[in-house]
Design a protein around this motif. Structure first.
Motif, PDB file in Angstrom:
ATOM      1  N   GLU A 117       0.854  -1.184   0.000  1.00  0.00           N
ATOM      2  CA  GLU A 117       0.000   0.000   0.000  1.00  0.00           C
ATOM      3  C   GLU A 117       0.889   1.233   0.000  1.00  0.00           C
ATOM      4  O   GLU A 117       1.872   1.280   0.732  1.00  0.00           O
ATOM      5  CB  GLU A 117      -0.866  -0.032   1.271  1.00  0.00           C
ATOM      6  N   GLU A 118       0.519   2.205  -0.805  1.00  0.00           N
ATOM      7  CA  GLU A 118       1.309   3.435  -0.862  1.00  0.00           C
ATOM      8  C   GLU A 118       1.030   4.272   0.388  1.00  0.00           C
ATOM      9  O   GLU A 118      -0.005   4.907   0.499  1.00  0.00           O
ATOM     10  CB  GLU A 118       0.955   4.226  -2.113  1.00  0.00           C
ATOM     11  N   ILE A 119       1.981   4.232   1.318  1.00  0.00           N
ATOM     12  CA  ILE A 119       1.876   5.043   2.535  1.00  0.00           C
ATOM     13  C   ILE A 119       3.130   5.911   2.627  1.00  0.00           C
ATOM     14  O   ILE A 119       4.170   5.558   2.065  1.00  0.00           O
ATOM     15  CB  ILE A 119       1.739   4.159   3.808  1.00  0.00           C
ATOM     16  N   PRO A 120       3.050   7.042   3.313  1.00  0.00           N
ATOM     17  CA  PRO A 120       4.230   7.906   3.398  1.00  0.00           C
ATOM     18  C   PRO A 120       5.276   7.320   4.342  1.00  0.00           C
ATOM     19  O   PRO A 120       5.211   7.519   5.552  1.00  0.00           O
ATOM     20  CB  PRO A 120       3.662   9.226   3.932  1.00  0.00           C
ATOM     21  N   CYS A 121       6.233   6.602   3.814  1.00  0.00           N
ATOM     22  CA  CYS A 121       7.204   5.894   4.647  1.00  0.00           C
ATOM     23  C   CYS A 121       8.408   5.502   3.794  1.00  0.00           C
ATOM     24  O   CYS A 121       8.226   4.884   2.750  1.00  0.00           O
ATOM     25  CB  CYS A 121       6.549   4.640   5.218  1.00  0.00           C
ATOM     26  N   ASP A 122       9.622   5.855   4.259  1.00  0.00           N
ATOM     27  CA  ASP A 122      10.793   5.493   3.448  1.00  0.00           C
ATOM     28  C   ASP A 122      12.058   5.025   4.174  1.00  0.00           C
ATOM     29  O   ASP A 122      13.115   4.925   3.548  1.00  0.00           O
ATOM     30  CB  ASP A 122      11.143   6.661   2.499  1.00  0.00           C
ATOM     31  N   PRO A 123      12.007   4.703   5.478  1.00  0.00           N
ATOM     32  CA  PRO A 123      13.260   4.303   6.137  1.00  0.00           C
ATOM     33  C   PRO A 123      13.941   3.085   5.508  1.00  0.00           C
ATOM     34  O   PRO A 123      15.167   2.948   5.608  1.00  0.00           O
ATOM     35  CB  PRO A 123      12.836   3.989   7.574  1.00  0.00           C
TER      36      PRO A 123
ATOM     37  N   ASN B 126       8.927   9.574  -4.583  1.00  0.00           N
ATOM     38  CA  ASN B 126       7.954  10.141  -3.651  1.00  0.00           C
ATOM     39  C   ASN B 126       7.919   9.238  -2.430  1.00  0.00           C
ATOM     40  O   ASN B 126       8.000   8.016  -2.542  1.00  0.00           O
ATOM     41  CB  ASN B 126       6.578  10.182  -4.335  1.00  0.00           C
ATOM     42  N   VAL B 127       7.792   9.849  -1.252  1.00  0.00           N
ATOM     43  CA  VAL B 127       7.821   9.085   0.008  1.00  0.00           C
ATOM     44  C   VAL B 127       6.665   8.080   0.090  1.00  0.00           C
ATOM     45  O   VAL B 127       6.698   7.136   0.866  1.00  0.00           O
ATOM     46  CB  VAL B 127       7.836  10.060   1.217  1.00  0.00           C
ATOM     47  N   ASN B 128       5.647   8.253  -0.763  1.00  0.00           N
ATOM     48  CA  ASN B 128       4.509   7.327  -0.773  1.00  0.00           C
ATOM     49  C   ASN B 128       4.702   6.128  -1.710  1.00  0.00           C
ATOM     50  O   ASN B 128       3.863   5.235  -1.741  1.00  0.00           O
ATOM     51  CB  ASN B 128       3.226   8.063  -1.186  1.00  0.00           C
TER      52      ASN B 128
END
Lengths: 161, 360
Positions: free
Chosen positions: A35-41, A56-58
């Protein structure tokens, strides 16, 4: 289906697995993030650059399986607890699964514990072969299961003493 | 005595703390009041790693972000903090009253005010919902994660938004059995990774289901759940009783905006932002020039967005007070770019659509 139950389908999983040739070469990462969620760690977690930078972070995470050696550092750094490592070359019959585990007590090396599928159903007995403590407190448990269950088992239950 | 202060922050959650830090860095004296036992708002109960990007401390557990921000705040000599202090009124002459430790009334006359009061939980009105054992999700987290008290032995979670999913996981970590997560909507509302991690641990997520009744003599003993059709009507014959001693209600939040109403700020009802929210500009300034807003009080969203909104508001407030900030535009734009990028995915779309009604 995933949106109703929280259980990714076979099709969901097939989409994220590397090629058969790559799977036969050794351990690889399985990122169960659909799922495209705002998360990039995760993109910063891999020192080999095997999890690609996002525009994009998403964006959904994407692995470069040629760079991934299955080390599993990313498992402990994913906020979604959604990263696993699978090694289908572990032995003739067994596959190795490294999974994130944020519960206590931790299992011990050598324990044989119920292996659960993505619905939380017990599908086998899994042997714990290593318990890797991670500074993030998302510890990493290495288990072995029958090869045909390499993409079924995603959790373990520690039986109450 | 009236405390004459340049900047008053009401609410010590992520938005308030970050706003205070921005202003302190610009040399502004800041007073922060918070009604909690500890500063940090909801952050101090969050044991999961945060999503987002580096600027919002992604990958760090919520309570650790709280500790980090607290340490930074108290390293400033020009920071003053009043804990266990509830803002009680906003008067025509610009005075804010507050009750400290439930006994002492304080008065503040700030030049600029941030309302970062957060949100309150929506209740659930069904028969016997006043029995002991029915808790809001926030209370369950406070008991478990702050006080180390197990709230029950066998829980039923109502609501599959992020809060319901995360707390179901935390209950399991604490050793409480969780029978199910019940969700009236046909789809899971929270992040699917949160849903998957509790599902594989054996907690069923029952979408298109609702709770209709609770039973018990002196406390909760069981609850009835039922499947609902596409018109939200219970499907006869699908009723099921579940034994439970803890009903955890996580059916949504609504912005805490009483002070904004008292002050006379222009408000609008925007369902996508969770209820009545203040009209504001890109500095997070409300329609009364010396009142700024940030975080859930400005619209229900993630803590990560509260952090960014807090940064924008704090910067705007320092600027309002005439502090010299050489790179004001650069910082303001950086925070907005980050916030826009955060909101640019499918999850953030709802927020962006809601903001069209209140952001000028």
């Amino acid at each position: 289906m995933l949106k109703q139950t929280g259980i990714p389908t076979k099709e969901d999983i097939e989409k994220i697995l590397p090629s058969k040739q790559r799977r036969e070469k050794g351990a690889y990462v399985v990122i169960e993030c659909f799922e495209e969620i705002p998360c990039d760690p995760c993109t910063a977690a891999c020192q080999y650059g095997a999890i690609l930078q996002m525009e994009n972070v998403n964006d959904l995470p994407e692995a470069d399986y040629e760079k991934c050696n299955g080390c599993g550092i990313c498992i402990g750094l994913c906020p979604g607890v959604a990263i696993f490592v699978v090694d289908e070359t572990y032995s003739e019959e067994k596959a190795l699964i490294k999974l994130p585990y944020e519960f206590t007590p931790l299992p011990n090396k050598g324990d044989v514990v119920p292996g659960l599928d993505r619905a939380g159903e017990e599908v086998c007995k899994a042997e714990v072969i290593r318990v890797q403590k991670h500074p993030s407190k998302t510890n990493i448990i290495w288990i072995t299961v029958q090869k045909e269950l390499a993409h079924e088992v995603r959790f373990i239950r520690i039986p109450e003493i | 005595m009236i405390h004459q202060v340049p900047m008053l922050v009401i609410g010590g959650g992520p938005a308030g703390m970050v706003a205070a830090l921005q202003a302190l860095e610009a040399g502004v004296d800041v007073v922060l009041i918070d009604d909690g036992i500890e500063i940090g708002g909801q952050l101090i109960k969050q044991t999961h790693k945060f999503f987002g990007s580096e600027m919002e401390y992604a990958g760090t557990r919520g309570f650790q972000i709280g500790n980090l921000l607290t340490d930074k705040l108290f390293s400033f000599d020009n920071f003053k903090y009043f804990g266990r202090t509830t803002a009680t009124g906003f008067y025509e002459d610009g005075v804010v009253t507050a009750l400290k430790d439930n006994k002492e009334y304080l008065k503040f006359k700030p030049e600029v005010i941030l309302i970062a009061t957060g949100a309150s939980e929506k209740p659930l009105a069904i028969p016997n919902c006043d029995l002991p054992g029915v808790y809001g999700a926030g209370a369950v987290q406070t008991l478990m994660n702050l006080y180390g008290v197990m709230p029950g032995k066998k829980a039923l979670m109502i609501g599959a938004g992020n809060i319901g999913l995360i707390i179901a996981y935390q209950l399991l970590q604490a050793g409480t059995e969780v029978s199910a997560v019940v969700e009236a909507m046909p789809c899971i509302g929270g992040y699917l990774v949160h849903a998957s991690k509790i599902r594989r641990a054996g907690i069923p997520i029952m979408t298109s289901h609702t709770i209709t009744e609770i039973e018990g003599d002196a406390c909760v003993e069981r609850a009835q759940i039922v499947r609902v059709d596409e018109n939200w009507q219970p499907v006869p014959g699908t009723e099921k009783w579940i034994d439970t001693d803890l009903i955890c209600v996580a059916v949504g939040l609504t912005p805490l905006i009483d002070l904004l109403w008292m002050a006379g700020c222009e408000m609008k009802y925007v369902a996508k932002l969770g209820g009545e929210v203040p009209v504001r500009n890109k500095q997070m300034q409300a329609t009364i020039p010396n009142i700024f807003v940030a975080g859930d009080a400005a619209g229900i969203e993630e803590a990560s967005s509260a952090i960014l909104e807090g940064a924008i508001a704090g910067l705007g407030m320092a600027n309002f007070l005439g502090a010299e900030i050489a790179d004001y535009d650069e910082k303001h734009n950086k925070y907005w770019n980050e916030l826009n990028s955060f909101r640019s995915g499918p999850i953030g779309q709802r927020i962006s659509e809601g903001l069209k009604f209140v952001l000028s």
